[in-house]
Design a protein around this motif. Structure first.
Motif, PDB file in Angstrom:
ATOM      1  N   ASN A  96      16.109  57.887  -8.442  1.00  0.00           N
ATOM      2  CA  ASN A  96      16.014  59.106  -9.251  1.00  0.00           C
ATOM      3  C   ASN A  96      15.473  58.798 -10.643  1.00  0.00           C
ATOM      4  O   ASN A  96      16.122  58.115 -11.437  1.00  0.00           O
ATOM      5  CB  ASN A  96      17.390  59.768  -9.355  1.00  0.00           C
ATOM      6  N   ALA A  97      14.293  59.321 -10.933  1.00  0.00           N
ATOM      7  CA  ALA A  97      13.639  59.057 -12.213  1.00  0.00           C
ATOM      8  C   ALA A  97      14.029  60.133 -13.222  1.00  0.00           C
ATOM      9  O   ALA A  97      13.284  61.074 -13.503  1.00  0.00           O
ATOM     10  CB  ALA A  97      12.120  59.017 -12.032  1.00  0.00           C
ATOM     11  N   SER A  98      15.222  59.994 -13.765  1.00  0.00           N
ATOM     12  CA  SER A  98      15.752  60.931 -14.750  1.00  0.00           C
ATOM     13  C   SER A  98      15.402  60.462 -16.161  1.00  0.00           C
ATOM     14  O   SER A  98      14.818  59.395 -16.358  1.00  0.00           O
ATOM     15  CB  SER A  98      17.272  61.006 -14.596  1.00  0.00           C
ATOM     16  N   HIS A  99      15.803  61.263 -17.161  1.00  0.00           N
ATOM     17  CA  HIS A  99      15.625  60.839 -18.551  1.00  0.00           C
ATOM     18  C   HIS A  99      16.395  59.548 -18.822  1.00  0.00           C
ATOM     19  O   HIS A  99      15.895  58.627 -19.466  1.00  0.00           O
ATOM     20  CB  HIS A  99      16.108  61.934 -19.512  1.00  0.00           C
ATOM     21  N   LEU A 104      14.848  56.632 -21.969  1.00  0.00           N
ATOM     22  CA  LEU A 104      14.433  57.414 -23.133  1.00  0.00           C
ATOM     23  C   LEU A 104      15.547  57.490 -24.169  1.00  0.00           C
ATOM     24  O   LEU A 104      16.719  57.254 -23.864  1.00  0.00           O
ATOM     25  CB  LEU A 104      14.028  58.822 -22.696  1.00  0.00           C
ATOM     26  N   ALA A 105      15.184  57.846 -25.388  1.00  0.00           N
ATOM     27  CA  ALA A 105      16.169  58.001 -26.454  1.00  0.00           C
ATOM     28  C   ALA A 105      17.148  59.115 -26.099  1.00  0.00           C
ATOM     29  O   ALA A 105      16.785  60.103 -25.441  1.00  0.00           O
ATOM     30  CB  ALA A 105      15.463  58.316 -27.772  1.00  0.00           C
ATOM     31  N   TRP A 106      18.392  58.975 -26.544  1.00  0.00           N
ATOM     32  CA  TRP A 106      19.458  59.932 -26.215  1.00  0.00           C
ATOM     33  C   TRP A 106      19.054  61.370 -26.519  1.00  0.00           C
ATOM     34  O   TRP A 106      19.354  62.291 -25.761  1.00  0.00           O
ATOM     35  CB  TRP A 106      20.713  59.554 -26.989  1.00  0.00           C
ATOM     36  N   ARG A 107      18.354  61.595 -27.624  1.00  0.00           N
ATOM     37  CA  ARG A 107      17.978  62.961 -27.998  1.00  0.00           C
ATOM     38  C   ARG A 107      17.014  63.598 -26.999  1.00  0.00           C
ATOM     39  O   ARG A 107      16.844  64.822 -26.987  1.00  0.00           O
ATOM     40  CB  ARG A 107      17.362  62.964 -29.398  1.00  0.00           C
ATOM     41  N   GLN A 108      16.389  62.791 -26.165  1.00  0.00           N
ATOM     42  CA  GLN A 108      15.465  63.304 -25.163  1.00  0.00           C
ATOM     43  C   GLN A 108      16.145  63.555 -23.815  1.00  0.00           C
ATOM     44  O   GLN A 108      15.507  64.058 -22.894  1.00  0.00           O
ATOM     45  CB  GLN A 108      14.301  62.326 -24.965  1.00  0.00           C
ATOM     46  N   TRP A 109      17.432  63.249 -23.726  1.00  0.00           N
ATOM     47  CA  TRP A 109      18.147  63.448 -22.476  1.00  0.00           C
ATOM     48  C   TRP A 109      18.522  64.920 -22.308  1.00  0.00           C
ATOM     49  O   TRP A 109      18.803  65.630 -23.280  1.00  0.00           O
ATOM     50  CB  TRP A 109      19.429  62.618 -22.439  1.00  0.00           C
ATOM     51  N   ARG A 114      23.308  63.606 -19.984  1.00  0.00           N
ATOM     52  CA  ARG A 114      24.371  63.369 -20.951  1.00  0.00           C
ATOM     53  C   ARG A 114      25.751  63.472 -20.322  1.00  0.00           C
ATOM     54  O   ARG A 114      26.706  62.853 -20.818  1.00  0.00           O
ATOM     55  CB  ARG A 114      24.252  64.359 -22.114  1.00  0.00           C
ATOM     56  N   ARG A 115      25.860  64.239 -19.241  1.00  0.00           N
ATOM     57  CA  ARG A 115      27.155  64.412 -18.580  1.00  0.00           C
ATOM     58  C   ARG A 115      27.355  63.429 -17.425  1.00  0.00           C
ATOM     59  O   ARG A 115      28.302  63.550 -16.658  1.00  0.00           O
ATOM     60  CB  ARG A 115      27.256  65.847 -18.028  1.00  0.00           C
ATOM     61  N   GLY A 116      26.485  62.431 -17.296  1.00  0.00           N
ATOM     62  CA  GLY A 116      26.618  61.472 -16.219  1.00  0.00           C
ATOM     63  C   GLY A 116      26.135  61.996 -14.877  1.00  0.00           C
ATOM     64  O   GLY A 116      26.437  61.408 -13.830  1.00  0.00           O
ATOM     65  N   LEU A 117      25.372  63.077 -14.895  1.00  0.00           N
ATOM     66  CA  LEU A 117      24.810  63.666 -13.681  1.00  0.00           C
ATOM     67  C   LEU A 117      23.310  63.404 -13.610  1.00  0.00           C
ATOM     68  O   LEU A 117      22.536  64.259 -13.192  1.00  0.00           O
ATOM     69  CB  LEU A 117      25.083  65.179 -13.653  1.00  0.00           C
ATOM     70  N   ASP A 118      22.912  62.197 -14.010  1.00  0.00           N
ATOM     71  CA  ASP A 118      21.483  61.910 -14.118  1.00  0.00           C
ATOM     72  C   ASP A 118      20.774  61.946 -12.764  1.00  0.00           C
ATOM     73  O   ASP A 118      19.570  62.186 -12.710  1.00  0.00           O
ATOM     74  CB  ASP A 118      21.252  60.562 -14.811  1.00  0.00           C
ATOM     75  N   THR A 119      21.496  61.723 -11.657  1.00  0.00           N
ATOM     76  CA  THR A 119      20.838  61.824 -10.346  1.00  0.00           C
ATOM     77  C   THR A 119      20.525  63.277  -9.998  1.00  0.00           C
ATOM     78  O   THR A 119      19.860  63.547  -8.996  1.00  0.00           O
ATOM     79  CB  THR A 119      21.701  61.212  -9.232  1.00  0.00           C
ATOM     80  N   HIS A 120      20.996  64.211 -10.826  1.00  0.00           N
ATOM     81  CA  HIS A 120      20.681  65.631 -10.642  1.00  0.00           C
ATOM     82  C   HIS A 120      19.847  66.180 -11.796  1.00  0.00           C
ATOM     83  O   HIS A 120      19.706  67.404 -11.924  1.00  0.00           O
ATOM     84  CB  HIS A 120      21.972  66.439 -10.513  1.00  0.00           C
TER      85      HIS A 120
END
Length: 473
Positions: A96-99, A104-109, A114-120
């Motif tokens: 999964n190619a998430s932010h 990437l920098a946190w502000r770009q997430w 940010r909620r640990g749901l990066d696979t979504h």
């Protein structure tokens, strides 16, 4: 400094045919990439991807059923990737190619990352499944944070199984077997055999005491299941006459009839791992339910279920149910149509409600995909759909939920690092044994159509394709 690589690879088409096409990747980790196909721009990627040379890639049921999934075709598919990095070291690639995965920098997430749901992550592409060219080509662009080193205690063959083993381990941890439980795996071949192995390894590591039952049609698969740690193994035909034989059934057959049998055999939970794209038990969107990792269960009163956040109530749900939800501290929104509710919950940080309450199979489908051609649910990823009992006619799935009290859970991708740690544990010996037991066929990528045909046949368990310089057998 910009890199450029040109190659030809087989693409999977909507008619399930495989045809070669020329590709070119141009770009860099810091500046992003242009992907050209047949001399025209095909896809643009932002920064955060590294160019890797593929060693070998497994063929799985998702690849065989790719035309049923709601993502654009043609595509170079293949997501069970083992590759070499710039130093020549062997690596596995999470898909999964998430932010977050791109570093990437946190502000770009986004809110999901940010909620640990990066696979979504709603802006992700998925290696070999959704847009991003996969491992049946000789080169891949991998999200930098998704590149995981493979220790020498894991063999090349076993390394091909890291991605599906991680998915199997995620299912085990989601089911959370208790002492005294009996956990059945229905249909152990590719993913199901890995679920047996993960259940056995997790039992050894956690110290929990539960039994593992394999249910398979072929004697050789039942024997494999025992070798991988099953305490017992029975034939599918014999299981047809049984009821309520396991606390939890992990359904991996990839067929609608498999879920019917799983419901018959389970007393507490059915965990669905199949993404076939086919209507099942009256649901049109079961695959999307698995993709979003949504759980399904009956509504129970008096705080027996703990939820927080927003509840979306659809259709003719009694006012007493709405009041019960409010008494638990949930914010409740109601509407007569899924479209109306979808426009309300789309404003939530995760794009959907934490819980949706419905009364019918049509309501379940509407909660999973309320808007035509929009891949977003009324309930957020890893949310829950509750079915309220309004004395509606029911059989099949509604009877399982409302009368039998089953919970239907789902998971998708798993944590590669957790999977690698378990595979590399010398106590279980899975690092070498698993690949030797499961990889039955190895073919060069030039024979991809043949590899697919073998993978679809009952004689194989796991088929792997290799690229020049890759896996040697």
């Amino acid at each position: 400094m910009s890199e450029s690589i040109a190659f030809r690879a087989f693409e999977y088409h909507a008619d399930a045919s495989l045809r070669p096409a020329p590709y070119r990747f141009v770009g860099s980790l810091t500046n992003g990439w242009d992907i050209e196909r047949a001399g025209a721009q095909h896809l643009q990627l932002g920064p955060g991807y590294r160019l890797l040379r593929v060693s070998h890639c497994g063929v799985c049921s998702t690849d065989l059923a790719r035309r049923h999934l709601p993502f654009p075709l043609p595509q170079v598919i293949g997501h069970e990737v083992v590759a070499h990095d710039e130093s020549g070291a062997a690596v596995a690639v999470e898909i999964n190619a998430s932010h977050a995965a791109r570093g990437l920098a946190w502000r770009q997430w986004c809110a999901f990352c940010r909620r640990g749901l990066d696979t979504h992550c709603p802006e992700r592409v998925v290696l070999g499944i959704h847009d991003l060219p996969g491992g049946f080509g000789p080169w891949v662009l991998a999200p930098t944070a998704n590149i995981v080193s493979i220790p020498p205690t894991i063999s090349a063959k076993t390394a091909t199984l890291i991605e599906p083993f991680a998915a199997a381990l995620h299912a085990v941890q989601a089911c959370d077997p208790r002492d005294g439980d009996r956990i059945a795996v229905l249909g152990p071949r590719r993913l199901g055999s890995l679920a047996i192995a993960a259940l056995s390894a997790w039992r050894r590591q956690s110290g929990r005491r539960y039994q593992i039952l394999a249910i398979a049609r072929h004697a050789e698969l039942r024997a494999l299941a025992r070798t991988l740690g099953a305490d017992d193994a029975i034939d599918v035909d014999a299981a047809q006459s049984l009821h309520d034989v396991a606390d939890c059934v992990v359904e991996t057959t990839g067929s609608p009839s498999g879920l019917v049998l799983a419901i018959q055999l389970a007393t507490r939970e059915v965990h669905v791992k199949s993404t076939t794209g086919q209507p099942t038990l009256g649901l049109a969107h079961l695959t999307e339910m698995v993709v979003d990792e949504i759980a399904l269960e009956a509504f129970r009163r008096s705080g027996a279920q703990r939820f927080e956040g927003l509840a979306a109530v659809l259709g003719d749900v009694p006012i007493t149910v709405r009041r019960d939800l409010e008494s638990r501290g949930l914010r409740v929104v109601t509407a007569a149509s899924a479209n109306e509710l979808a426009s309300i919950v789309a404003m939530e940080p995760l794009g959907g409600a934490d819980v949706a309450v419905v009364t019918s199979l049509a309501g379940i489908d509407a909660a999973i995909r309320p808007l035509t051609s929009v891949e977003r649910g009324l309930v957020r990823a890893r949310g829950t759909i509750l079915v309220a009992d309004v004395d509606q006619p029911r059989d099949g799935l509604l009877a399982a939920l409302l009368d039998k009290g089953l919970r239907i859970s789902t998971t998708r991708c798993g944590d590669f690092r957790a999977a690698i740690a378990l595979l590399a544990d010398p106590v279980g010996g899975l690092g070498h044994q698993l690949g030797e037991l499961m990889v039955t066929d190895v073919l060069p990528a030039a024979r991809l159509a043949e590899a697919f045909a073998i993978a679809a046949s009952p004689r194989s368990i796991k088929v792997v394709v290799t690229h020049p310089g890759g896996l040697k057998v």
